[in-house]
Motif scaffolding. Structure first.
Motif, short mmCIF file in Angstrom:
data_model
loop_
_atom_site.label_atom_id
_atom_site.label_comp_id
_atom_site.label_asym_id
_atom_site.label_seq_id
_atom_site.Cartn_x
_atom_site.Cartn_y
_atom_site.Cartn_z
N LYS A 22 32.28 36.82 67.57
CA LYS A 22 30.85 36.55 67.34
C LYS A 22 30.22 37.45 66.28
O LYS A 22 30.52 38.64 66.20
CB LYS A 22 30.07 36.70 68.65
CG LYS A 22 30.52 35.72 69.74
CD LYS A 22 30.40 34.28 69.29
CE LYS A 22 30.92 33.31 70.33
NZ LYS A 22 31.31 32.02 69.74
N GLN A 23 29.32 36.86 65.53
CA GLN A 23 28.53 37.59 64.54
C GLN A 23 27.17 37.88 65.16
O GLN A 23 26.41 36.96 65.45
CB GLN A 23 28.38 36.73 63.29
CG GLN A 23 27.71 37.45 62.14
CD GLN A 23 28.03 36.79 60.79
OE1 GLN A 23 28.60 35.71 60.73
NE2 GLN A 23 27.67 37.47 59.72
N CYS A 24 26.86 39.14 65.36
CA CYS A 24 25.62 39.48 66.08
C CYS A 24 24.72 40.38 65.24
O CYS A 24 23.56 40.07 65.03
CB CYS A 24 25.98 40.16 67.40
SG CYS A 24 24.61 40.97 68.23
N CYS A 25 25.27 41.51 64.75
CA CYS A 25 24.42 42.43 63.98
C CYS A 25 24.89 42.57 62.54
O CYS A 25 24.12 42.89 61.66
CB CYS A 25 24.37 43.80 64.64
SG CYS A 25 25.88 44.78 64.41
N PRO A 69 33.29 38.15 74.21
CA PRO A 69 34.56 38.29 73.49
C PRO A 69 34.77 39.72 72.96
O PRO A 69 35.88 40.26 73.04
CB PRO A 69 34.43 37.28 72.34
CG PRO A 69 33.50 36.23 72.88
CD PRO A 69 32.51 37.01 73.70
N THR A 121 35.97 30.72 65.90
CA THR A 121 34.57 31.08 66.13
C THR A 121 34.36 31.86 67.43
O THR A 121 33.22 32.16 67.79
CB THR A 121 33.68 29.81 66.16
OG1 THR A 121 34.23 28.91 67.12
CG2 THR A 121 33.64 29.14 64.80
N GLY A 122 35.46 32.18 68.12
CA GLY A 122 35.31 32.98 69.35
C GLY A 122 34.80 34.38 69.06
O GLY A 122 34.13 35.00 69.88
N ARG A 167 35.69 33.28 61.05
CA ARG A 167 34.73 32.25 61.48
C ARG A 167 34.62 31.12 60.47
O ARG A 167 34.61 29.94 60.85
CB ARG A 167 33.32 32.87 61.69
CG ARG A 167 33.24 33.77 62.93
CD ARG A 167 31.80 34.26 63.16
NE ARG A 167 30.88 33.15 63.33
CZ ARG A 167 30.69 32.49 64.47
NH1 ARG A 167 31.36 32.84 65.55
NH2 ARG A 167 29.83 31.49 64.52
N ASN A 168 34.52 31.48 59.20
CA ASN A 168 34.16 30.46 58.21
C ASN A 168 35.36 29.80 57.53
O ASN A 168 35.24 28.68 57.05
CB ASN A 168 33.23 31.06 57.16
CG ASN A 168 31.96 31.63 57.80
OD1 ASN A 168 31.53 31.15 58.85
ND2 ASN A 168 31.38 32.64 57.19
N ILE A 173 40.01 36.95 70.06
CA ILE A 173 39.84 36.50 71.45
C ILE A 173 40.68 35.24 71.72
O ILE A 173 41.21 35.07 72.81
CB ILE A 173 38.33 36.27 71.77
CG1 ILE A 173 38.11 35.96 73.25
CG2 ILE A 173 37.72 35.16 70.92
CD1 ILE A 173 38.26 37.14 74.15
N GLU A 174 40.82 34.39 70.70
CA GLU A 174 41.62 33.17 70.89
C GLU A 174 43.08 33.50 71.14
O GLU A 174 43.81 32.70 71.72
CB GLU A 174 41.50 32.26 69.65
CG GLU A 174 40.14 31.58 69.47
CD GLU A 174 39.16 32.40 68.65
OE1 GLU A 174 39.44 33.59 68.38
OE2 GLU A 174 38.11 31.84 68.26
N GLU A 213 26.46 44.83 61.17
CA GLU A 213 26.44 46.18 60.59
C GLU A 213 27.03 47.23 61.53
O GLU A 213 26.63 48.40 61.50
CB GLU A 213 25.02 46.56 60.14
CG GLU A 213 23.95 46.35 61.17
CD GLU A 213 22.54 46.39 60.57
OE1 GLU A 213 22.38 46.56 59.36
OE2 GLU A 213 21.59 46.23 61.36
N GLY A 214 27.95 46.77 62.37
CA GLY A 214 28.71 47.75 63.14
C GLY A 214 27.98 48.41 64.29
O GLY A 214 28.35 49.50 64.71
N PHE A 265 27.60 35.99 74.94
CA PHE A 265 27.76 36.15 73.49
C PHE A 265 28.46 37.46 73.13
O PHE A 265 29.23 37.51 72.18
CB PHE A 265 26.38 36.07 72.80
CG PHE A 265 26.46 35.74 71.33
CD1 PHE A 265 26.69 34.44 70.91
CD2 PHE A 265 26.28 36.72 70.38
CE1 PHE A 265 26.77 34.13 69.56
CE2 PHE A 265 26.34 36.43 69.02
CZ PHE A 265 26.59 35.12 68.61
N SER A 268 30.19 43.05 69.02
CA SER A 268 30.45 41.64 69.36
C SER A 268 31.62 41.05 68.57
O SER A 268 32.20 40.06 68.99
CB SER A 268 29.21 40.80 69.08
OG SER A 268 28.15 41.24 69.87
#
Lengths: 758, 155
Positions: free
Chosen positions: B37-40, B104, B34-35, B28-29, B75-76, B42-43, B101, B47
């Motif tokens: 996703k950062q959601c939690c 992917p 960016t496809g 991502r960075n 995903i890309e 911590e596994g 969200f 996402s």
């Protein structure tokens, strides 16, 4: 309907989403962008004695530091309780409240820089149990100085109609229940995120994960003391809201301020733990409710006393307080009704609006008590409900105007499909069916901030290229409002959906829409989009009629053609565009929506008013293991009256999603605190149903065709959660004969009740 | 910081990464992919699922340095949008996504799952997707989409 309205229509942004191309707030990057690091309070309730930012200011990579006194103007979603600051001023009121912030070159520098800020606190008594907040306390301990009587009560909402207490005393059957509901939170997958850009023309652009760009716009302007015409809020793709992104937030104010201060783009994205801390979820609630009925099962009266635990700030709490009572006026006719809701301030993260706002917990209580009364009176629970349903086109005791009402059809559908009459009360011990009904607003008839403007405006533009661009402030949060807008323009103008393009949720380019809350978008934005599209069609028809010398009324727009039935006109869409634009160029038409005037003339009469109401009836089939106490929801039959399903695929999705969220609150979700600190701020310990927990779902859409809804439509996003919880609770009774008065219904509670019963 | 060579979606990429950096952060960075996703972080939600040598792994728990010498697909790398994988196509057509969200991650879980389990039952699919948190759909339409994708792939 000759176009896409009423047909299952995949989302217009579906391909973007499955390929990872959809851009959510955190996916945006700007040159020279800074990152925000936040310092949060370790105390539930404490005075701030001193803040020393010097070490942070010189920390490598830190570009700016800010503290509460930089932004002293309070804000909040409701003007009547704007009690929040961007960062704590003078004192902190919950563990995790933001005290200071930095903007730095990297995320790491931002985090470390924020940790260099030294804050000295002087802790005072923390109010964790809402019961304590109802008592008089030392003025120095009051959470907010504005609460009355030396207590920490934010709001008392109370309405009484026709002496319900008296009627209850005289009722042949009466049941009183004390219920307790844990707090639950939205747990949308996309963490809060915001980016602020201070532009060269001295204007501010904020890209944010928000359900309410308009209210964020207003609150940014207020807190930053920047005129509204210099603030622009844009909502990109949004990863779920459910009410949890429907307040303006502290981090949005802070990020915007740091951008103004540094004149650089600044981004702030929360960790999952911070999302939990931000909360704004459903209030932990206790309800004492009494309902009576006569020998025939006709409800005589309802009286309820409710305490909701609001946490440290107001959020939507005044509305929540009223909704806990007024939304008990349906789907049953109750002429003697009273309620009191007290919202307590406590030293915990604030609660606010969450799917089914204010009505989910009292609905559980009401439906469980109705089940008890049915058994007392020896009447089948479905029959008892049918006897009491409101009719269509009627008015409730509190002056809620009921128009279309498909609740009978809902109940009959699930009763038949579940084989209720054969199975209810007749299955082996451990297996049971339960019924629950629901009732919800289809948009609040009154705006949050009183004004003379419509609740929404939509512009439809046509230019030489033949495309229709719909400009709307509506916020697609995953519910499919972008697809709905596209469907409507396509339907009205007879062109394929790919001729319609959108400009949405951008307060600079799109007319005001109040936001995605109170299930208002399809009804209000849908009506405005339909009006704008119709006006555009009429403008085109007028020009074509003049050129071809036919009557405007005879011109039909369908299948990408413009024609009259007699063949006098038979032209392509493109030729029609050319004829319509000749001599004038691009056409822009405007549609709007105003709710009709309605409601009583007593204080509190505005709460719960809606131009239409949705209805539903769900039956759950559960298995209870009497030796472990575990509950498995095997199947749910769900029937929901959404008026008219503009997009049945999306309506089903809303109903199924509501089942998921209702199931979570019913059996596993519980936001837990120790000394005011959330102790399960992650998906391991806050238990949300996963795919393996999902029951079979049988969804029936009931179309009552509301006379004021667009094509007859009403809401489907929130109403379907209400029947889920009580249908599960009542099914557990049918299975093992115990009444679950406390949510979530975890195995330990079930086992204790089974053992208590013997 | 250390310099590593990664193979992402078939392209070699040389990047400077921190020793504790996860492949999710790197994608991502540093690579602007960016496809994922950062959601939690911590596994717990799935996402950020990506493929490492064809197997699904959680990007938020996988150090970037462990990805050296592996084939990473995000995903890309599945489709640019013109030719959707049957899983993607069925998710769109069946309404198997709302906010999108988690999508992917669902795609990156379902594709390798169907390779190993070409003819899954509904219960099998529920089990196969049990690491993917979706808060919108109630999973029903996701499960149906994966079932239809299996049939399409077998057809």
């Amino acid at each position: 309907m000759s176009g896409p309205i009423g047909k299952p229509t995949p989302y217009i942004d579906g391909v973007q989403k499955v390929t990872g191309k959809a851009m959510y707030t955190d996916d945006y990057r700007f040159p020279n962008m800074l990152y925000v690091g936040l310092l949060r309070s370790p105390h539930a309730h404490a005075h701030i004695k001193h803040i020393d930012t010097s070490a942070a200011e010189t920390y490598p990579g830190v570009a700016a530091v800010t503290v509460g006194t930089d932004l002293p103007i309070s804000f909040g979603i409701l003007p009547i309780s704007s009690d929040e600051n961007a960062m704590a001023v003078e004192k902190v009121r919950y563990v995790g409240e933001i005290v200071a912030a930095v903007a730095a070159e990297t995320m790491e520098a931002a985090q470390k820089g924020a940790e260099k800020i030294i804050v000295e606190y002087d802790p005072v008594r923390a109010f964790i149990d809402p019961g304590d907040s109802l008592e008089v306390c030392d003025p120095a301990e009051q959470i907010h100085s504005h609460t009355k009587g030396g207590k920490n009560i934010h709001k008392t909402a109370e309405l009484r109609f026709n002496e319900p207490e008296k009627a209850l005393e005289q009722s042949p059957f009466k049941r009183t229940g004390s219920f307790k509901f844990a707090g639950v939170t939205h747990a949308f997958t996309e963490p809060h995120s915001t980016i602020a850009i201070w532009n060269g023309d001295e204007t501010l652009t904020v890209i944010s994960a928000t359900q309410v760009p308009h209210y964020l716009h207003r609150n940014l302007s207020k807190v930053l003391e920047l005129p509204m015409h210099r603030v622009r809020v844009k909502k990109p793709a949004l990863g779920g809201g459910f009410g949890g992104k429907s307040d303006p937030f502290a981090h949005e104010m802070i990020t915007a301020y740091l951008s103004m201060k540094t004149k650089r783009p600044v981004k702030c994205t929360f960790s999952r733990e911070e999302v939990f801390i931000n909360n704004h979820g459903r209030h932990p609630t206790t309800i004492d409710m009494s309902v009576g009925c006569d020998q025939d099962g006709i409800i005589t009266a309802l009286d309820t006393d409710t305490i909701i635990d609001g946490g440290a700030y107001g959020s939507f709490g005044v509305v929540t307080s009223y909704y806990n009572g007024v939304l008990l006026q349906g789907p049953y006719k109750i002429d003697k009704l009273g309620f009191r809701t007290r919202r307590a301030y406590t030293n915990k993260p604030q609660c606010g609006a969450m799917r089914g706002h204010g009505a989910v917990n009292p609905r559980y209580a009401m439906e469980v008590i109705l089940d008890m009364l049915a058994h007392d009176a020896g009447i089948d629970p479905c029959d008892l409900r049918e006897k009491n349903f409101l009719e269509e086109n009627t008015v409730t005791v509190g002056q809620l105007r009921i128009t279309s009402n498909g609740v009978r059809d809902c109940l009959q559908a699930v009763r038949k499909k579940s084989d209720w009459d054969k199975l209810y009360g007749k299955q082996p011990y451990g297996r049971g069916l339960g019924i629950g009904c629901g009732f919800y607003i289809s948009g609040s008839a009154l705006p949050i901030i009183w004004n003379h403007y419509p609740q929404t405006v939509v512009h439809a533009k046509l230019d030489f290229d033949g495309r229709i661009v719909m400009f709307s402030g509506a916020s697609d949060i995953g519910q499919g409002s972008d697809t709905m807008l596209t469907q409507i323009a396509s339907e009205e103008l007879g062109v394929p959906m790919n001729y319609v393009q959108l400009e949405v949720a951008d307060t600079k380019t799109t007319p005001v829409d109040l936001g995605s809350y109170s299930s208002r978008v399809t009804f209000m934005v849908g009506n405005a989009a339909k009006m704008a599209s119709e006006k555009l069609r009429n403008e085109m028809a007028k020009a074509i009629a003049k050129e071809k010398d036919v009557s405007t009324d005879d011109i039909v727009f369908r299948d990408n053609k413009i024609f009259t039935e007699d063949g006098a006109v038979d032209i392509s869409w493109e030729d029609g565009v050319e004829a319509a634009l000749a001599g004038r160029g691009a056409i822009v038409e405007s549609g709007y929506y105003f709710s009709p005037k309605m409601g009583g003339d007593f204080k509190g009469s505005g709460a719960g008013l809606s131009p239409a109401y949705s209805f539903g009836a769900f039956i759950s089939d559960v298995t209870v293991n009497p030796s472990t106490g575990s509950v498995k929801v095997e199947k749910i039959w769900a029937a929901h009256d959404c008026g008219k399903a503009l997009n049945p695929l999306a309506v089903e999705g809303q109903i199924e999603g509501s089942i998921h969220m209702g199931l979570g609150q019913a059996i596993s979700e519980d936001l837990r605190y120790v000394n005011g600190q959330i102790v399960n701020a992650n998906f391991f310990d806050y238990r949300i149903p996963y795919s393996v927990d999902t029951p079979d779902m049988d969804v029936t859409i009931i179309e009552s065709n509301d006379s004021e809804g667009p094509y007859g439509a009403k809401e489907a996003g929130e109403g379907p959660i209400h029947p889920v919880l009580p249908s599960i609770g009542n099914a557990i009774y049918d299975a093992v004969g115990i009444r679950m008065m406390e949510l979530p219904i975890t195995p330990d509670k079930v086992l204790a009740k089974i053992q208590e019963k013997g | 910081m250390e310099k590593v060579q990664l193979n992402v979606n078939g392209f070699p990429q040389v990047v400077l990464v921190g020793s504790h950096e996860t492949i999710l952060e790197t994608l991502r960075n540093r690579l602007n992919l960016t496809g994922t996703k950062q959601c939690c972080d911590e596994g717990t939600c799935g996402s950020c699922t990506i493929l490492m040598d064809g197997k699904p792994v959680l990007g938020c728990l996988t150090p970037t340095v462990r990805c050296v010498g592996k084939e990473i697909v995000t995903i890309e790398g599945v489709s640019s949008g013109d030719h959707l994988h049957p899983v993607q196509k069925q998710l769109v057509q069946n309404g198997g996504m709302q906010c999108g969200f988690c999508t992917p991650g669902v795609v990156m879980t379902a594709i390798p799952y169907l390779k190993e389990n070409p003819d899954p039952s509904i219960d099998d699919i529920k089990e196969g997707l049990s690491g993917n948190l979706c808060r919108c759909t109630g999973y029903k339409k996701i499960i149906e989409a994966v079932k239809n994708a299996a049939e399409e792939l077998n057809g």
